[in-house]
Motif scaffolding. Structure first.
Motif, PDB file in Angstrom:
ATOM      1  N   GLU A  40      -3.745  -1.469   7.657  1.00 37.41           N
ATOM      2  CA  GLU A  40      -3.233  -1.033   6.626  1.00 37.41           C
ATOM      3  C   GLU A  40      -2.314  -2.051   5.832  1.00 37.41           C
ATOM      4  O   GLU A  40      -2.606  -2.230   4.719  1.00 37.41           O
ATOM      5  CB  GLU A  40      -2.795   0.293   6.619  1.00 37.41           C
ATOM      6  CG  GLU A  40      -2.325   0.954   5.329  1.00 37.41           C
ATOM      7  CD  GLU A  40      -1.675   2.272   5.285  1.00 37.41           C
ATOM      8  OE1 GLU A  40      -2.267   3.216   4.370  1.00 37.41           O
ATOM      9  OE2 GLU A  40      -1.148   2.582   6.193  1.00 37.41           O
ATOM     10  N   ARG A  71       1.033   5.258   0.106  1.00 41.02           N
ATOM     11  CA  ARG A  71       0.098   6.311   0.407  1.00 41.02           C
ATOM     12  C   ARG A  71       1.064   7.502   0.761  1.00 41.02           C
ATOM     13  O   ARG A  71       1.989   7.466   1.628  1.00 41.02           O
ATOM     14  CB  ARG A  71      -0.745   5.728   1.625  1.00 41.02           C
ATOM     15  CG  ARG A  71      -1.584   6.908   2.083  1.00 41.02           C
ATOM     16  CD  ARG A  71      -2.910   6.247   3.010  1.00 41.02           C
ATOM     17  NE  ARG A  71      -2.374   5.810   4.345  1.00 41.02           N
ATOM     18  CZ  ARG A  71      -2.600   6.722   5.524  1.00 41.02           C
ATOM     19  NH1 ARG A  71      -3.056   7.852   5.347  1.00 41.02           N
ATOM     20  NH2 ARG A  71      -2.088   6.097   6.636  1.00 41.02           N
ATOM     21  N   ASN A  72       0.649   8.755   0.525  1.00 41.90           N
ATOM     22  CA  ASN A  72       1.111   9.848   1.213  1.00 41.90           C
ATOM     23  C   ASN A  72       0.302  10.219   2.461  1.00 41.90           C
ATOM     24  O   ASN A  72      -0.794  10.336   2.485  1.00 41.90           O
ATOM     25  CB  ASN A  72       0.641  11.141  -0.117  1.00 41.90           C
ATOM     26  CG  ASN A  72       1.778  11.447  -1.022  1.00 41.90           C
ATOM     27  OD1 ASN A  72       1.730  10.851  -1.879  1.00 41.90           O
ATOM     28  ND2 ASN A  72       2.838  11.873  -0.492  1.00 41.90           N
ATOM     29  N   VAL A 104       0.936  -1.309   0.031  1.00 44.27           N
ATOM     30  CA  VAL A 104       0.091  -0.109  -0.031  1.00 44.27           C
ATOM     31  C   VAL A 104       0.732   1.361   0.153  1.00 44.27           C
ATOM     32  O   VAL A 104       1.633   1.595   1.061  1.00 44.27           O
ATOM     33  CB  VAL A 104      -0.826   0.038   1.296  1.00 44.27           C
ATOM     34  CG1 VAL A 104      -1.604   1.180   1.192  1.00 44.27           C
ATOM     35  CG2 VAL A 104      -1.654  -1.142   1.021  1.00 44.27           C
TER      36      VAL A 104
END
Length: 277
Positions: free
Chosen positions: A183, A17-18, A15
Motif C-alpha cells: 500500500e 484510507r479509513n 495513500v
C-alpha cells in the motif's frame, strides 16, 4: 539524511484510507538508507471524546489538514512511537499548538542535539514513556479511557505500542513489520517501486508475516529482543500486548493486518510468548 528517505512530494504519493470509522491512515513510500523499502505510515485516531491522537506523524499536506478537519479538527495528542519516528512532530505541533507531545525516554535529548530544519529544539514533551512512567492515565483520563499502552523499553528503538479499545486495533511502529509495503508504494513511480529489486525481495522475505515466517521469528528472537540484553523484559511486553483483544494491527512499516491480527502476532512472537524466563 532524512531528505534521502522521505518523499520530496508526499502529497503525490500518499495513500489516505479509513481503516475503521474512527481511524485514518496516511501511508507513504519510505526507504531505509535509500535502499530498503520499509514504507511509512501515520495513524490518526478519533477518541470517543471527539479529540484526535496522531501516531507517528508524516508530512502535513493540505489533503491531510482537510481530513483532520473532517474528523473534528481537535488534535490533542501527537505521539512519537519510538526514538526514530519523530521528524514531523514539530510541523504538526506548530499547526496544532494545543496538542500534547508524547514520546519515549531519550527522544527529547536526541531532538535537542539535531540540526534537521524540520525539528524544533524547544518542543515540549508533556509525557515521556519510561519503565517507571508508562501508565496512560498520566497522559489524561480521556486518553486512558480509550487506550491501553505498553512501553517496550527492551526494544532497541524504545517502542510505544497502543491498543485502541473501542475498535480493537493495535497500533505500533517498529515492533512488528509486515513486508512488503504494498500500500505504501502503490502510488510511487514504477521506477521507484522496482529499484533495488533483488535486495528488497530478500528484505521482504526476511520480514514477511505470511506463511511460516521463520525468518521473521528469528529476527525477533536473535536481533530485536536480544539487542538490549533484556529478553525477559521484551518477553513480558509481548505477553502483555498479547493479552489485549485486538483484531487489526496497524504497523508503521508494511501493510495493515486485518481480520487475523492475533494469529499473525502469535506466530511471529511464538517463542516470546512461550518463554517464562
Amino acid at each position: 539524511m532524512s531528505s534521502k528517505l522521505i518523499p520530496s512530494s508526499p502529497a503525490d504519493v500518499m495513500v489516505i484510507r479509513n481503516i475503521t470509522p474512527n481511524i485514518l491512515t496516511l501511508s507513504v513510500p519510505f526507504s531505509r538508507f535509500g535502499i530498503f523499502k520499509v514504507g511509512g505510515r501515520a495513524t490518526i485516531i478519533r477518541l470517543t471524546s471527539g479529540t484526535l491522537a496522531v501516531f507517528s506523524p508524516v508530512a502535513l499536506t493540505p489533503d491531510v489538514k482537510a481530513k483532520v478537519a473532517e474528523m473534528g479538527g481537535k488534535v490533542a495528542y501527537l505521539i512519537a512511537p519510538d526514538i526514530e519516528h519523530h521528524i514531523f512532530l514539530s510541523e504538526w505541533a506548530k499547526e496544532y499548538p494545543d496538542a500534547k507531545l508524547i514520546g519515549p525516554e531519550g527522544l527529547p535529548e536526541k531532538r535537542a542535539g539535531q540540526k534537521d530544519e524540520r525539528i524544533r529544539n524547544d518542543d515540549h514533551f508533556a509525557f515521556v514513556f519510561s519503565p517507571k512512567n508508562k501508565d496512560p492515565h498520566g497522559i489524561s483520563e480521556e486518553f486512558a479511557a480509550d487506550f491501553e499502552a505498553e512501553y517496550v523499553g527492551a526494544h532497541p528503538n524504545r517502542e510505544i505500542v497502543l491498543f485502541y479499545k473501542p475498535e480493537k486495533v493495535l497500533i505500533e511502529a517498529d515492533l512488528l513489520f509486515n513486508m512488503p509495503p504494498t500500500e505504501q508504494y502503490s502510488r510511487a513511480s514504477e521506477e521507484e517501486r522496482n529499484s533495488h529489486g533483488l535486495i528488497n525481495r530478500l528484505w521482504n522475505a526476511l520480514l514477511k508475516t505470511s506463511g511460516e515466517a521463520k525468518a521473521h521469528k528469528r529476527v525477533q528472537w536473535y536481533l530485536f529482543s536480544n539487542a538490549s540484553k533484556d529478553r525477559s523484559g521484551y518477553n513480558a511486553s509481548v505477553q502483555k500486548i498479547d493479552s489485549w483483544d485486538f483484531k487489526t494491527i496497524i504497523p508503521c512499516h508494511g501493510d495493515v493486518v486485518e481480520g487475523n491480527a492475533k494469529v499473525v502476532f502469535r506466530k511471529i512472537f511464538e517463542w516470546h510468548l512461550q518463554s517464562h524466563k
